[in-house]
Design an enzyme around this catalytic site. Sequence first.
Site, PDB file in Angstrom:
ATOM      1  N   HIS A 139       0.954  -1.130  -0.064  1.00  0.00           N
ATOM      2  CA  HIS A 139      -0.045  -0.008   0.053  1.00  0.00           C
ATOM      3  C   HIS A 139       0.831   1.305  -0.135  1.00  0.00           C
ATOM      4  O   HIS A 139       0.714   2.357  -0.785  1.00  0.00           O
ATOM      5  CB  HIS A 139      -1.082   0.082   1.176  1.00  0.00           C
ATOM      6  CG  HIS A 139      -1.682   1.397   1.463  1.00  0.00           C
ATOM      7  ND1 HIS A 139      -2.676   1.853   0.734  1.00  0.00           N
ATOM      8  CD2 HIS A 139      -1.326   2.486   2.246  1.00  0.00           C
ATOM      9  CE1 HIS A 139      -2.992   3.020   1.109  1.00  0.00           C
ATOM     10  NE2 HIS A 139      -2.105   3.354   2.174  1.00  0.00           N
ATOM     11  N   HIS A 144       1.484   5.037  -2.503  1.00  0.00           N
ATOM     12  CA  HIS A 144       1.636   6.408  -2.459  1.00  0.00           C
ATOM     13  C   HIS A 144       3.079   7.179  -2.977  1.00  0.00           C
ATOM     14  O   HIS A 144       3.016   8.282  -3.531  1.00  0.00           O
ATOM     15  CB  HIS A 144       2.068   6.794  -0.808  1.00  0.00           C
ATOM     16  CG  HIS A 144       0.963   6.761   0.203  1.00  0.00           C
ATOM     17  ND1 HIS A 144      -0.067   7.930   0.013  1.00  0.00           N
ATOM     18  CD2 HIS A 144       0.477   5.656   0.915  1.00  0.00           C
ATOM     19  CE1 HIS A 144      -1.023   7.260   0.775  1.00  0.00           C
ATOM     20  NE2 HIS A 144      -0.826   6.232   1.371  1.00  0.00           N
ATOM     21  N   GLU A 185      -5.729   9.545  -0.332  1.00  0.00           N
ATOM     22  CA  GLU A 185      -6.223   8.007  -0.057  1.00  0.00           C
ATOM     23  C   GLU A 185      -7.165   7.725  -1.168  1.00  0.00           C
ATOM     24  O   GLU A 185      -7.048   6.571  -1.772  1.00  0.00           O
ATOM     25  CB  GLU A 185      -6.531   7.480   1.239  1.00  0.00           C
ATOM     26  CG  GLU A 185      -5.521   7.626   2.322  1.00  0.00           C
ATOM     27  CD  GLU A 185      -4.438   6.601   2.114  1.00  0.00           C
ATOM     28  OE1 GLU A 185      -4.375   5.830   1.323  1.00  0.00           O
ATOM     29  OE2 GLU A 185      -3.529   6.828   2.956  1.00  0.00           O
ATOM     30  N   SER A 204      -3.889   0.892  -4.698  1.00  0.00           N
ATOM     31  CA  SER A 204      -3.352  -0.306  -4.102  1.00  0.00           C
ATOM     32  C   SER A 204      -4.530  -1.397  -4.068  1.00  0.00           C
ATOM     33  O   SER A 204      -4.064  -2.519  -3.352  1.00  0.00           O
ATOM     34  CB  SER A 204      -2.680  -0.037  -2.851  1.00  0.00           C
ATOM     35  OG  SER A 204      -3.415   0.484  -1.731  1.00  0.00           O
TER      36      SER A 204
END
Length: 291
Positions: A139, A144, A185, A204
Amino acid sequence: MTEPPPASPPAKHGLAAGDAAVPERPDWTIDQGWDRYTAGEHAARKTLFERQTRLLPGHACDAFVAGMENLPMEADRIPDFRRLSDVLMQRTGWQVVAVPGLVPDDVFFEHLAHRRFPAGQFIRGPHELDYLQEPDVFHDVFGHVPMLMHPVMADFIQAYGQGGLRALRLGKLPYLARVYWYTVEFGLLRQDDGLRIYGAGIASSRAESIFSVEDASPNRIACELERVRRTHYRIDDFQETYFVLDSLEQLLELASVGFAAAYGRAGAGPEDQPGDARPSDRVLHPGTGAC
Ligand code: HBI
Ligand code: FE
């Protein structure tokens, strides 16, 4: 991510992920210990990497795809944070540092404010490829780090770290956390060729990559600070509403005008539930709510 720690994270390097035990260092960083990843851990990451990479065209925004192309990420190995940091540092002045899992809010913000992205050191097990609550290396790095190659996201996340430290002192963190949630997010971006993902929580996740862009069920509403900061979010299912940027540069407005206003006014006025749509919203796609 903002979720509570799971019941049984894998123990590594003497510290369990999300364990509130005394950290080895005050900033909670640990050595990534790249040499100690097992073949099975590299293989789990490979499965995730390959299926998400296949989804990027037509789902992820151009900045995400470009960031990914320029990073030292390969299918057959978990990325080495030192190599990622070398490239990131040159591009946008960011580094990736390893942490055992979720870290306390103040520690998290302190890192972001100094352009260090704390990434979970551990990789999820093969039995939980599709869902886990704790941010792991897949993730954090796949989701990111590509966007941290973009100067706007690089500045925005640093500003979020600085704003987070202030919001903590003022007791307004929940409002700021919503802005992070619905942008960094779970944010979508309107490109000329269609809706695209820039949020790490979506990028993700295989199922949510498809759902967020293609499904008729969720609302897709233009991203405005006031709207986002009063909107509750859910951590246990796909989002019922995605907020859509017209350009990534809008994030900088959110940060400059935004963060101060978010905790200044926060706490007054109505709150919205995750699936609400309002007459004042610029609704791009009204959700059917079927899912
Ligand atoms: N720690 N490692 C890690 N990653 C996060 O995304 C994170 C965290 N601690 C706190 C946190 N996120 C959130 O509670 C804040 O963004 C609000
Ligand atoms: Fe995240």
